[in-house]
Design a protein around this motif. Structure first.
Motif, PDB file in Angstrom:
ATOM      1  N   LYS A 174      10.618  -0.709 -10.943  1.00 43.53           N
ATOM      2  CA  LYS A 174       9.958  -1.803 -10.220  1.00 43.53           C
ATOM      3  C   LYS A 174      10.056  -1.598  -8.708  1.00 43.53           C
ATOM      4  CE  LYS A 174      10.838  -6.024 -11.498  1.00 43.53           C
ATOM      5  NZ  LYS A 174      11.577  -7.215 -11.970  1.00 43.53           N
ATOM      6  N   LEU A 175      11.260  -1.256  -8.240  1.00 38.00           N
ATOM      7  CA  LEU A 175      11.453  -1.018  -6.815  1.00 38.00           C
ATOM      8  C   LEU A 175      10.629   0.182  -6.345  1.00 38.00           C
ATOM      9  CD1 LEU A 175      15.310  -1.566  -6.650  1.00 38.00           C
ATOM     10  CD2 LEU A 175      13.577  -3.022  -5.587  1.00 38.00           C
ATOM     11  N   LEU A 176      10.585   1.207  -7.187  1.00 42.10           N
ATOM     12  CA  LEU A 176       9.850   2.417  -6.822  1.00 42.10           C
ATOM     13  C   LEU A 176       8.363   2.120  -6.665  1.00 42.10           C
ATOM     14  CD1 LEU A 176      10.506   5.448  -6.439  1.00 42.10           C
ATOM     15  CD2 LEU A 176       9.812   5.791  -8.819  1.00 42.10           C
ATOM     16  N   ILE A 177       7.813   1.332  -7.565  1.00 46.47           N
ATOM     17  CA  ILE A 177       6.392   0.971  -7.471  1.00 46.47           C
ATOM     18  C   ILE A 177       6.133   0.154  -6.206  1.00 46.47           C
ATOM     19  CG2 ILE A 177       4.538  -0.321  -8.578  1.00 46.47           C
ATOM     20  CD1 ILE A 177       5.884   0.306 -11.280  1.00 46.47           C
ATOM     21  N   GLN A 178       7.041  -0.765  -5.895  1.00 47.00           N
ATOM     22  CA  GLN A 178       6.860  -1.625  -4.728  1.00 47.00           C
ATOM     23  C   GLN A 178       6.925  -0.838  -3.415  1.00 47.00           C
ATOM     24  OE1 GLN A 178       9.931  -4.532  -5.273  1.00 47.00           O
ATOM     25  NE2 GLN A 178       8.848  -5.611  -6.913  1.00 47.00           N
TER      26      GLN A 178
END
Length: 508
Positions: free
Chosen positions: A411-415
């Motif tokens: 999730k953090l990587l996508i954001q």
């Protein structure tokens, strides 16, 4: 008790007479007992026990005022003599050398600690009586010599260790509580650093007593020393700790550099406490931060999950300090940081790792690295993609800690790196759909709340993927909804469809 012409220790036949002794005679008596506790004859258990009994009887029978009176030369003053006796008593109850330590000797140490603890309680009660008396004014001098050795004894035996027993821990705890009461300190921290920044605490005294046992040759002679040092160090926080930096950094590095994993972990905890409680300017001075980094970084090569956890937590707090010295000019690429170096090594070990405890440890800390690097995580995107897909495929036990943390990382990587995610859309979509299907149909012992958490996190990742791909996920999932016959899988995928309709794509 009487002192014979040869200067021998008095007999124990008439303890009441010691209350009438002048300071010189009392000092000579303590000197003789100290010799019996520390001399060659102290190696004989019965001789040492007899000296211990004599000392207990004299302390109990002597008036508090005379215990702290100064003796004339050539005999040392009573306060100083009491301090030496307290050190000898602490050595008497010290645990054996690690190489010589046996389970049966540990029980003997606990028994000795009980005896010494009861004796220290008598001494401290004498100090308390003298403190409340207007006649005896020398109690502060006596307490000054006693508080360091008594504190070390109390910490040695109040912590749960192989050489302690519930009874010895209880007695040592009473000793510590009475010591804090007599010194008017509300806590151990105040006892060590003082009530204010200007007031001198006892930490310097304690370190002075520990120093002989904290060098490279002797620090393993007493297995309690490292625990007393570590526990004491962690009682002192900002703004007091930085004034002791020269005293605490070398022992912490020494313990951390040991070959035993237990000591590496203990040293890592000490260094982490220093990083968190010493100002960055002090750590950057004389290149201390770099020394800390290299000492800790080398532990990452050890396949021990407890050690890796301690090291990663320390490094994550050290990175902001190290990066203060880095200056980035906008006309060139940002330099790689220590965080990049550590993350690269972690990903190298994560990819082939098959041991569950290590996988969980790595996965547990991975989100913090992505947060730390932010958009610069794109430097590691290819390897992160392989790690994420590989970890999502492996069942991680009932708690599913690793897969939950990997989903949080995704999730953090996508954001942070969403412009570079669209080209990896199909690969990530397949991995997430496979995870949803596996969890929804899972009949294992995994608790239902854990399954729900996994499905929710995976669904959130799909929603983020759809937003950064401007609706491509929604289109790809439409066919899956038509062919899927599992109602639970359909319900979670439908949430992605609904969320995509509710949120416009230009908010990515």
């Amino acid at each position: 008790m009487e002192l014979n012409s040869a200067g021998e220790t008095p007999s124990r036949k008439s303890p009441s007479l010691c209350a009438q002794w002048p300071p010189t005679v009392l000092g000579q008596t303590f000197s003789q007992i100290l010799h019996r506790l520390t001399g060659q004859e102290a190696r004989r258990g019965n001789a040492r026990g007899a000296a211990f009994q004599d000392l207990s009887a004299i302390i109990e029978a002597t008036e508090c005022g005379k215990l702290f009176e100064e003796s004339g030369p050539p005999i040392r003053g009573m306060p100083e003599m009491l301090g030496e006796v307290a050190k000898a008593l602490g050595s008497y109850a010290a645990p054996p050398n690690e190489k010589e330590g046996r389970s049966d000797s540990h029980s003997e140490v606990a028994e000795k600690a009980e005896e010494v603890g009861l004796l220290f309680l008598k001494l401290l009660r004498k100090v308390e009586t003298a403190k409340n008396s207007l006649v005896c004014l020398a109690w502060k001098t006596g307490l000054h010599h006693l508080e360091g050795p008594i504190y070390i004894f109390a910490i040695t035996h109040s912590l749960k260790q192989p050489w302690t027993s519930p009874r010895s821990q209880d007695v040592a705890g009473q000793v510590l509580a009475l010591l804090l009461q007599v010194t008017d300190c509300g806590s151990v921290a105040r006892f060590l650093h003082g009530e204010s920044e200007d007031e001198k605490g006892r930490f310097t005294v304690v370190m002075g007593l520990l120093k002989p046992d904290l060098n490279k040759e002797s620090w393993k002679n007493n297995p309690a020393t490292k625990h007393v040092f570590s526990w004491t160090l962690q009682q002192i926080t900002r703004p007091w700790l930085n004034q002791y930096l020269e005293k605490i950094l070398p022992p912490s590095l020494l313990i951390s550099d040991d070959y035993q994993t237990e000591n590496k972990i203990l040293g890592a905890h000490c260094l982490h406490h220093i990083v968190c409680n010493v100002p960055a300017a002090d750590l950057l001075q004389y290149n201390r931060a770099q020394v800390l980094y290299h000492a800790i970084f080398n532990h990452l090569y050890m396949p021990e999950h407890h050690l890796i956890q301690a090291v990663l937590l320390c490094l994550l707090d050290l990175f902001p300090i190290l990066e203060k010295a880095l200056q980035w000019k906008g006309d060139r690429a940002r330099p790689t940081t220590h965080c990049d170096e550590v993350l690269q090594l972690i990903l190298t070990y994560m990819e082939p790792e098959h041991r569950l405890l290590l996988r969980r440890t790595y996965a547990r800390n991975l989100p913090a690295f992505v947060k730390r690097l932010g958009i610069l995580t794109v430097r590691h995107l290819k390897r992160l993609e392989r790690v994420i897909i590989g970890y999502l495929e492996v069942y991680d036990g009932p708690e599913e800690e690793a897969r939950l943390k990997i989903l949080e990382t995704l999730k953090l990587l996508i954001q942070y790196t969403w412009p570079r995610i669209s080209c990896r859309l199909v690969v990530l979509l397949k991995a997430l759909l496979k995870l949803i299907c596996d969890v929804a149909r899972d009949q294992s012992l995994t608790p239902e709340p854990v399954k729900t958490a996994l499905l929710q996190e995976a669904t959130d990742c799909l929603i983020l993927l759809d937003r950064c791909s401007r609706g491509q996920v929604k289109g790809l999932l439409a066919k899956s909804l038509q062919s899927c016959q599992d109602s639970r899988v359909v319900s979670w995928i439908s949430r992605v469809q609904q969320a995509s309709e509710d949120a416009p794509y230009d908010r990515t």
